[in-house]
Design an enzyme around this catalytic site. Structure first.
Site, PDB file in Angstrom:
ATOM      1  N   GLY A   1       0.836  -1.194   0.000  1.00  0.00           N
ATOM      2  CA  GLY A   1       0.000   0.000   0.000  1.00  0.00           C
ATOM      3  C   GLY A   1       0.867   1.239   0.000  1.00  0.00           C
TER       4      GLY A   1
ATOM      5  N   ASP B   1     -12.758   4.152   7.361  1.00  0.00           N
ATOM      6  CA  ASP B   1     -12.294   3.834   6.002  1.00  0.00           C
ATOM      7  C   ASP B   1     -12.956   2.551   5.519  1.00  0.00           C
ATOM      8  OD1 ASP B   1     -10.921   4.251   3.664  1.00  0.00           O
ATOM      9  OD2 ASP B   1      -9.035   3.401   4.360  1.00  0.00           O
TER      10      ASP B   1
END
Length: 675
Positions: free
Chosen positions: A19, A133
């Site tokens: 990520g 999120d």
């Protein structure tokens, strides 16, 4: 890293992914003899306190949440000049991959996945942890349909007064709630809005809001209604659509305020019961194409220079100055007016005439040729194949056996289902497909009484049984414990049957626990306490250095037992003590230090990334309002951050996480920035 032993304990097997801030590996824990997912912070961020704090928060937030639908954290530490987290290894696929390959998903798949996510959110919210999120990339689904929620990297206590680590707005633009998009306070209903976006995507295969840049998407969440799902999937059940639209309400008080109430409607949908209609939703007549041509008034979220980026081809911009804002500086509104339209009625009449003419010619031709001979398909359900064959032969049709179907509605060997259905038209010689009934496999109902609700649901899922949950007071069993079930333990029932379980809400008269409302605004606190929990609320304003309208105190304190109708008092800030301070100048600074500087001054920060040449990536190239402007503490400052200009033009939209705001990558756009 492959083949190495990290921290003298974890043997790296292979890389699973990467990520914006960390890389994830499949590793074998030599101490405990099990495989783990090892998340390692990239070394270039190991000295950045902001990244280290977010990494630490992910570990601490998830480590305190021991739940079957939340990824389990085993260990965390510091080694080899960086930081790491060892977590449960999940052998499955992300929900995003499943959506991309199979959407629109079946209704039972949508409700199964959503209910498991809601179980995880309900557990987290009860412990005052808001994920912030929620998106399909953070949901892992294994081969048996079990769902795990991952990545609590930007989670925060729901009662915190700020939604940020250093004041920056975090989250993925496609799944942001309206309050996140505006830099406002984030609470449990914000996670539920994001889940509504995920359910919309599962049900239609599309996102409710898309645009060329994250800011435009965020503003759509704030101002625009989504296209109703049934416009994209015509056979979508009405109740599923109502659940999705209620979750996507712009105002939190019109949404589900708790995961429990959201879950109740999911269970009603699974039982075939009606759900309440969505509140405060005005459907768009098309893909945001307002047929009435009405002028829409929109606030420009960026600097005046950025307003010039809007395309002039569709609407005319009229700029007008409004009254001074509450902070003593002028604001400007942009009014987008549709261009004058030419009349289209002559063309409409011509097209209608041609359609009618073609239809008349077709009817005459069919009549002269004798037309096609068709016969109506009879009902074959419950008949034997011999009887069905004889009946179809008399009509000139054929019987085609497609397979078997488990059902208790018909005796084994008889026809259980047919396509096409009764009354539909076929030409002679065509076939009717049928499926023959076979008895449903039976399973043993497990013993559920005395177990927690989560344990009971897991055991029912393992036995391939459905659940029908009822909640009632119980004097003998504590809250959350199953005290009755039907059918009883050890009974044999067909696979897929529903087992009714009664879950205790605690002793009668003590069914409500006072929730934490400090940090919520007055309207949301009133909706939660008065509408959701049926309490009698008294409001008292008092001087405070918190933003006007925020709850600063409550009585009773959170966690106190109450009964319906109990009187509670919330103390709301009148904003009189909020100081006005100069906005620091951060142009030329890197994003991280700029966010820290603005956060330390008491401001929220909206980060907008701009592909631009001539600046180092991560450098702040513009800010609004400018440095030196006086604002009250808690207001939002927008900073524009340079990122590398893509060398190729991407053809699809994907999601690329960043350091402070996880935003989907966008197609290359032409923008103007000021250094």
């Amino acid at each position: 890293m492959i083949g190495r032993v990290f921290d003298e304990r974890y043997e790296i097997i292979r890389k699973l992914g990467a990520g914006g801030m960390a890389e994830v590996y499949l590793a074998h824990d030599r101490h405990l003899g099990r495989d783990v997912a090892l998340k390692v912070l990239q070394s270039r961020f190991a000295d950045d306190s902001q990244f280290v704090e977010r990494f630490r928060r992910e570990a601490s937030s998830a480590a305190g949440l021991n739940h079957p639908n939340i990824v389990q954290i085993y260990d965390r530490g510091e080694a080899e000049g960086t930081y790491y987290i060892a977590m449960e290894y999940l052998d499955g696929r992300s929900l995003k991959e499943i959506i991309q390959q199979f959407a629109p998903l079946r209704v039972d798949h949508i409700t199964s996945i959503a209910s498991q996510i809601l179980e995880a959110l309900r557990f987290a919210h009860r412990r005052d942890v808001v994920h912030r999120d929620i998106k399909p990339q953070n949901m892992i689904v294994d081969d048996e349909g079990r769902v795990k929620v991952t990545d609590f990297g930007i989670a925060r206590a729901g009662s915190a007064s700020s939604m940020t680590e250093t004041g920056s707005i975090l989250g993925t633009a496609h799944y942001l709630s309206p309050e996140q998009a505006q830099g406002g306070h984030v609470e449990a209903s914000s996670d539920l809005y994001s889940l509504g976006v995920v359910m919309y995507e599962m049900a239609t295969g599309k996102l409710p809001f898309t645009a060329d840049n994250p800011v435009a998407i965020a503003m759509q969440h704030v101002t625009d209604p989504p296209v109703v799902p049934s416009a994209l999937v015509p056979d979508m059940p009405h109740d599923l659509e109502q659940i999705i639209l209620r979750a996507l309400a712009k105002r939190p008080e019109h949404r589900y305020l708790t995961a429990a109430s959201f879950l109740e409607d999911i269970h009603r949908l699974q039982r075939g019961e009606a759900v309440a209609p969505a509140l405060g939703f005005e459907p768009s007549p098309g893909f945001l194409d307002y047929a009435d041509g009405a002028t829409r008034l929109m606030r420009s979220p960026l600097t005046p220079d950025s307003r010039a980026h809007r395309s002039p081809g569709d609407r005319t911009q009229v700029r007008r100055s409004s009254a001074q804002g509450g902070d003593g500086h002028d604001e400007e509104d942009l009014v987008f007016e549709p261009p004058a339209r030419r009349t289209v009625w002559p063309w409409v009449m011509v097209i209608l005439f041609l359609i009618l003419l073609a239809g008349g010619i077709y009817v005459v031709a069919r009549t002269l040729s004798g037309g096609d001979v068709t016969v109506a398909v009879p009902s074959l359900a419950g008949k034997s194949t011999d009887d069905a064959t004889t009946e179809l032969d008399g009509l000139g049709l054929k019987l085609e056996i497609k397979g078997e179907e488990q059902t208790d509605s018909f005796e084994p060997g008889l026809i259980a289902r047919q396509e096409p259905g009764e009354g539909e038209k076929l030409r002679p010689g065509e076939s009717v497909s049928v499926w023959l009934a076979v008895g449903k496999e039976k399973v043993t109902v497990p013993e559920l009484v005395g177990k927690t609700e989560v344990q009971g649901l897991i055991e029912l899922g393992q036995a391939n049984l459905q659940s029908d949950i009822r909640r009632e007071p119980s004097e003998d069993q504590p809250e959350g414990t199953i005290f009755k079930q039907d059918p009883g333990a050890s009974e044999k029932v067909p696979i897929g049957s529903a087992v009714t379980i009664w879950v205790s809400t605690g002793p009668s008269g003590l069914q409500i626990v006072m929730p934490p409302v400090v940090g919520l605004d007055q309207q949301r606190a009133m909706a939660l306490l008065g509408q959701e929990l049926k309490l009698t609320v008294k409001i008292v304003e008092e001087p405070s250095d918190k933003e006007a309208g925020l709850v600063v105190r409550q009585f009773p304190e959170a966690g106190q037992p109450l009964v319906e109708g109990s009187a509670v008092t919330i103390y709301v800030s009148d904003g009189s003590l909020v100081p006005a301070v100069p906005v620091p100048t951060v142009i030329g600074m890197l994003k991280g230090p700029a966010g820290l500087k603005l956060g330390a001054a008491g401001f929220r920060v909206l980060v907008v990334e701009q592909p631009v040449e001539g600046y180092d990536p991560g450098t702040v190239i513009d800010q609004e309002p400018p440095g030196g402007t006086k604002l009250k503490s808690g207001k939002t400052v927008t900073i524009v951050v340079a990122v590398t200009v893509p060398t190729t033009l991407p053809t699809t939209t994907t999601t690329a996480p960043t350091t402070t705001t996880t935003s989907p990558p966008t197609t290359t756009t032409t923008t103007t920035t000021t250094g």
